[in-house]
Design a protein around this motif. Structure first.
Motif, mmCIF file in Angstrom:
data_model
loop_
_atom_site.group_PDB
_atom_site.id
_atom_site.type_symbol
_atom_site.label_atom_id
_atom_site.label_comp_id
_atom_site.label_asym_id
_atom_site.label_seq_id
_atom_site.Cartn_x
_atom_site.Cartn_y
_atom_site.Cartn_z
ATOM 1 N N ARG A 26 0.862 15.437 35.387
ATOM 2 C CA ARG A 26 1.559 14.239 34.923
ATOM 3 C C ARG A 26 1.350 14.034 33.433
ATOM 4 N NH1 ARG A 26 -0.432 10.303 39.646
ATOM 5 N NH2 ARG A 26 0.482 11.455 41.359
ATOM 6 N N VAL A 27 0.118 14.239 32.979
ATOM 7 C CA VAL A 27 -0.162 14.103 31.545
ATOM 8 C C VAL A 27 0.619 15.160 30.772
ATOM 9 C CG1 VAL A 27 -1.966 14.296 29.799
ATOM 10 C CG2 VAL A 27 -2.416 13.035 31.903
ATOM 11 N N ALA A 32 5.157 16.617 27.227
ATOM 12 C CA ALA A 32 6.397 17.378 27.039
ATOM 13 C C ALA A 32 7.577 16.437 26.806
ATOM 14 C CB ALA A 32 6.661 18.260 28.254
ATOM 15 N N ASP A 33 7.618 15.302 27.520
ATOM 16 C CA ASP A 33 8.691 14.321 27.313
ATOM 17 C C ASP A 33 8.636 13.739 25.907
ATOM 18 O OD1 ASP A 33 9.627 14.701 29.855
ATOM 19 O OD2 ASP A 33 8.611 12.934 30.701
ATOM 20 N N MET A 39 12.268 16.072 19.286
ATOM 21 C CA MET A 39 13.180 17.164 18.971
ATOM 22 C C MET A 39 14.637 16.783 19.233
ATOM 23 S SD MET A 39 11.074 19.276 17.793
ATOM 24 C CE MET A 39 12.114 20.690 17.556
ATOM 25 N N GLU A 40 14.875 15.967 20.258
ATOM 26 C CA GLU A 40 16.229 15.556 20.643
ATOM 27 C C GLU A 40 16.302 14.031 20.572
ATOM 28 O OE1 GLU A 40 16.595 17.103 24.580
ATOM 29 O OE2 GLU A 40 16.166 19.146 23.938
ATOM 30 N N ILE A 41 16.482 13.509 19.378
ATOM 31 C CA ILE A 41 16.446 12.059 19.167
ATOM 32 C C ILE A 41 17.693 11.422 19.772
ATOM 33 C CG2 ILE A 41 16.366 10.241 17.436
ATOM 34 C CD1 ILE A 41 15.030 12.337 15.587
#
Length: 82
Positions: A26-27, A32-33, A39-41
């Motif tokens: 989960r961490v 990663a999120d 990276m993907e604003i």
């Protein structure tokens, strides 16, 4: 230590081990999120510009250059007022 306390201790140790083993992914997923968010604003969090002139001391060439640089900086929107 009696038998009942030993069973309780083993049970608690097992539960804590399982909890620790399942908490790690989960961490990792949250990290990663967060990295993906940088990276993907999303459009909802991009910056916008409110551009206001106090006088008419400007040129078309200067305005066009400024607008192109704002587009390169990935601004969500620009509002122009004079």
């Amino acid at each position: 230590m009696n038998f009942t306390n030993q069973i309780k201790l083993i049970t608690l140790s097992t539960l804590f081990s399982v909890a620790a083993a399942t908490a790690t992914p989960r961490v990792d997923n949250r990290i990663a999120d967060i990295e993906r968010g940088f990276m993907e604003i999303p459009d909802s969090t991009k910056l916008a510009v409110y551009w206001y002139w106090l006088n008419d001391n400007l040129s078309q060439e200067g305005v066009v250059k400024d607008l192109h640089s704002m587009k390169q900086a990935d601004r969500k929107s620009t509002r122009l007022n004079s």
